[in-house]
Design an enzyme around this catalytic site. Structure first.
Site, mmCIF file in Angstrom:
data_model
loop_
_atom_site.group_PDB
_atom_site.id
_atom_site.type_symbol
_atom_site.label_atom_id
_atom_site.label_comp_id
_atom_site.label_asym_id
_atom_site.label_seq_id
_atom_site.Cartn_x
_atom_site.Cartn_y
_atom_site.Cartn_z
ATOM 1 N N LEU A 198 3.118 4.645 -6.380
ATOM 2 C CA LEU A 198 2.181 5.434 -7.172
ATOM 3 C C LEU A 198 2.874 6.745 -7.520
ATOM 4 O O LEU A 198 3.638 7.291 -6.718
ATOM 5 C CB LEU A 198 0.892 5.720 -6.392
ATOM 6 C CG LEU A 198 0.017 4.515 -6.008
ATOM 7 C CD1 LEU A 198 -1.168 4.983 -5.180
ATOM 8 C CD2 LEU A 198 -0.464 3.772 -7.250
ATOM 9 N N ASP A 199 2.607 7.271 -8.721
ATOM 10 C CA ASP A 199 3.134 8.588 -9.074
ATOM 11 C C ASP A 199 2.703 9.597 -8.022
ATOM 12 O O ASP A 199 1.641 9.465 -7.402
ATOM 13 C CB ASP A 199 2.605 9.037 -10.437
ATOM 14 C CG ASP A 199 3.244 8.283 -11.585
ATOM 15 O OD1 ASP A 199 4.273 7.618 -11.347
ATOM 16 O OD2 ASP A 199 2.724 8.361 -12.699
ATOM 17 N N MET A 200 3.528 10.610 -7.836
ATOM 18 C CA MET A 200 3.236 11.639 -6.836
ATOM 19 C C MET A 200 1.817 12.194 -7.018
ATOM 20 O O MET A 200 1.088 12.400 -6.036
ATOM 21 C CB MET A 200 4.257 12.772 -6.939
ATOM 22 C CG MET A 200 4.024 13.901 -5.950
ATOM 23 S SD MET A 200 5.210 15.252 -6.130
ATOM 24 C CE MET A 200 4.615 15.986 -7.680
ATOM 25 N N SER A 201 1.401 12.434 -8.261
ATOM 26 C CA SER A 201 0.116 13.078 -8.510
ATOM 27 C C SER A 201 -1.063 12.115 -8.439
ATOM 28 O O SER A 201 -2.223 12.547 -8.454
ATOM 29 C CB SER A 201 0.139 13.763 -9.880
ATOM 30 O OG SER A 201 1.135 14.762 -9.925
ATOM 31 N N THR A 202 -0.801 10.809 -8.381
ATOM 32 C CA THR A 202 -1.864 9.809 -8.352
ATOM 33 C C THR A 202 -2.249 9.497 -6.913
ATOM 34 O O THR A 202 -1.380 9.275 -6.065
ATOM 35 C CB THR A 202 -1.404 8.515 -9.046
ATOM 36 O OG1 THR A 202 -0.995 8.816 -10.377
ATOM 37 C CG2 THR A 202 -2.520 7.484 -9.082
#
Length: 561
Positions: free
Chosen positions: A408-412
């Site tokens: 998952l993307d860091m911000s997700t």
């Protein structure tokens, strides 16, 4: 404040109550300082009302010219008397020129009609036209077709001649064998000598024919080569002139920093990435602003850049929205130009997961399922090692196989499935590859989506000038497809479910924000929208078959926003 700095602008509003920043803006990740925002608003008022130039930003109907939105920058500065003002700049050219009374000049004006660049470019363009003219000569195609035809004729002639000589050879053999039985030794020797002469005559005839064919073909090849050589000579001259022009152009770009040190652009990129500068390096707004400030002995205070106009077809750009400087072209240059200034710390060097814990949803002998918080890396980064992978490795030092199956993307935030052994990793990874894993994301979008459901199909590739941003590219992009279904309209926002059919980097973020997608960025998207407390994107559901039992596993975590 004017002096020789005719591009230095006064604030039209009272700024006496606004405190100066403690440090200069870190240009690649920032919140605009209030002074920068006032300066930007003043520039925007100018752009909306100006009569100095005509440029189609795509904001007015029936405006002539190609629609080209532009990135603008403002630099708040302090003069030698301690008074504040600001400079403004545009990335690249504006309305076909590099010279504008409101904006600072370029490092080097390539568009100067009396300058070497335009003059040499005119010569190269003339060479291009001559190449096109010569390439269009119909004799080139005629000679090529003639060569093919002549080669075929030669092959046929020589083939027929070989067959004829083969028949002669067979006949001589029969004569020789018959003569052995019918003639005495003297008569046989006379006949044999004549047969040998016939063989030599056939060989000579073939050699003569072969040489004639070769000469005929060679003559036509020479005629064609004369035409092609003239084109090749021009192409070589164009290549040499282009290389010389590029080198001469690089020589014009020398950048100052706050310590009054000057460094050529070639050295900057050589030291930073050991590669030559990309096209357009030094033409962005930020380097122009800093260079002019240093030249005029103005102290940089704060920086901001914003987009003005319609979004380009490939990128995600929103009218009046602030953006960081691009990394591909500007990071090496600004790294030099900011030396000597006190600059805000790089937030990318800070650990976003500090103080955060992983929530374990499920665990057995084969898999671990966690709920990853937002701003938490899935795998170690270049500057920050703390991540889901590293924490699991510390908790389970005996696991020797790969742990991370997907990311998952860091911000997700949301559900992440991890493997505890090699077999589990392979089996579940195969399910991802075969698209038998079902995933559902929830997002909150800035804007109202009218279509209840649909499919977004926009191929993506990385923006080479501004990693890690992604861009839509139909030529080199990889397929990226996302199904969506609207859940609810919440004021001016839309809660939506995403069902990604592919797994490209930033796929849901670009498909949300891009004008050809839903044209509504995810709330809190600091790359393609506006920063907020967090990125409102959550991986809330996943289902897959257990790697050992084959049982269908389903996990769901409620939206945290």
């Amino acid at each position: 404040m004017e002096g020789n700095t005719r591009h230095l602008h006064r604030f039209t509003e009272d700024i006496s109550t606004i405190e100066l920043p403690d440090a200069f803006t870190y240009p690649f990740f920032y919140e605009p300082h209030p002074l920068s925002m006032l300066a930007a608003e003043q520039v925007q008022h100018y752009l909306a009302a100006q009569k100095d130039f005509q440029h189609n930003f795509g904001l007015k109907e029936d405006m002539p010219g190609l629609v080209i939105g532009k990135m603008f920058g403002v630099l708040v500065v302090e003069d030698q008397e301690g008074k504040l003002g600001f400079l403004a700049a545009v990335s690249g050219k504006l309305a076909g020129t590099n010279q504008n009374q409101y904006f600072v000049p370029p490092i080097f004006d390539m568009l100067d009609p009396d300058g070497f660049f335009i003059q040499e470019e005119n010569i190269i363009n003339a060479i291009n036209r001559r190449i096109d003219e010569l390439s269009a000569n119909p004799n080139i195609q005629i000679f090529r077709e003639s060569l093919v035809s002549t080669q075929q004729e030669n092959d046929t002639l020589l083939s027929d001649l070989r067959k004829f000589h083969k028949t002669n050879k067979a006949e001589r053999k029969r004569v020789r064998e018959r003569a052995k039985l019918e003639l005495d030794e003297v008569a046989y020797n006379v006949l044999a000598e004549d047969l040998i002469k016939q063989s030599y005559r056939d060989q000579h005839e073939y050699d003569v024919a072969k040489q004639a064919c070769r000469e005929k073909l060679q003559k036509q090849e020479e005629q064609l080569q004369q035409l092609l050589q003239a084109i090749d000579d021009l192409k070589n001259e164009r290549k040499r002139r282009s290389a010389d022009l590029q080198q001469r152009l690089f020589d014009q770009y020398h950048f100052l920093n706050a310590e009054a040190e000057t460094k050529p652009v070639l050295n900057i990129f050589q030291e930073h990435i050991n590669m030559p500068p990309p096209a357009g390096a030094g033409e962005c707004a930020a380097p122009k602003l800093l260079q002019y400030a240093y030249q005029q002995q103005l102290k940089p205070i704060a920086l901001a850049e914003f987009w003005w106009g319609a979004s380009p077809a490939s990128e995600v750009r929103k009218h009046k929205q602030y953006y960081p400087s691009c990394r591909g072209k500007c990071e090496p240059i600004l790294g030099h130009m900011l030396q000597g200034l006190k600059v805000d710390p790089n937030p990318m060097l800070q650990n976003p997961a500090a103080g955060k814990e992983l929530e374990f949803i499920f665990e057995d002998d084969d898999i671990i399922v966690v709920n990853k918080p937002a701003e938490f890396l899935s795998v170690p980064g270049i500057n920050v090692q703390d991540s889901v992978q590293q924490r699991i490795e510390r908790m389970y030092p005996d696991i020797k196989s790969p742990i991370i199956i997907h990311r998952l993307d860091m911000s997700t935030s949301g559900i992440l499935v991890l493997a505890k052994n090699k077999e589990a990793h392979q089996i579940i990874q195969d399910q991802f590859i075969q698209h038998t894993v079902n995933k559902r994301y929830t997002a909150l979008l800035e804007g109202i989506i009218e279509d209840v459901e649909g499919l977004i199909d926009l191929p993506l590739r990385v923006d080479l000038d501004d990693r890690p941003r992604q861009m839509v590219c139909y030529e080199y992009g990889k397929a990226a497809r996302t199904e969506y279904k609207v859940v609810a309209i919440e004021g001016n926002r839309t809660r939506i479910h995403y069902f990604p059919l592919t797994g490209r980097t930033h796929q849901l973020r670009v498909h949300s924000a891009h004008v050809k997608g839903l044209n509504a960025p995810i709330v809190g998207d600091d790359l393609y929208g506006n920063r907020a407390d967090r990125l409102h994107l959550h991986a809330g559901f996943i289902s897959f078959k257990h790697p050992k039992s084959g049982e269908l596993m389903r996990f769901e975590v409620a939206d945290p926003f």
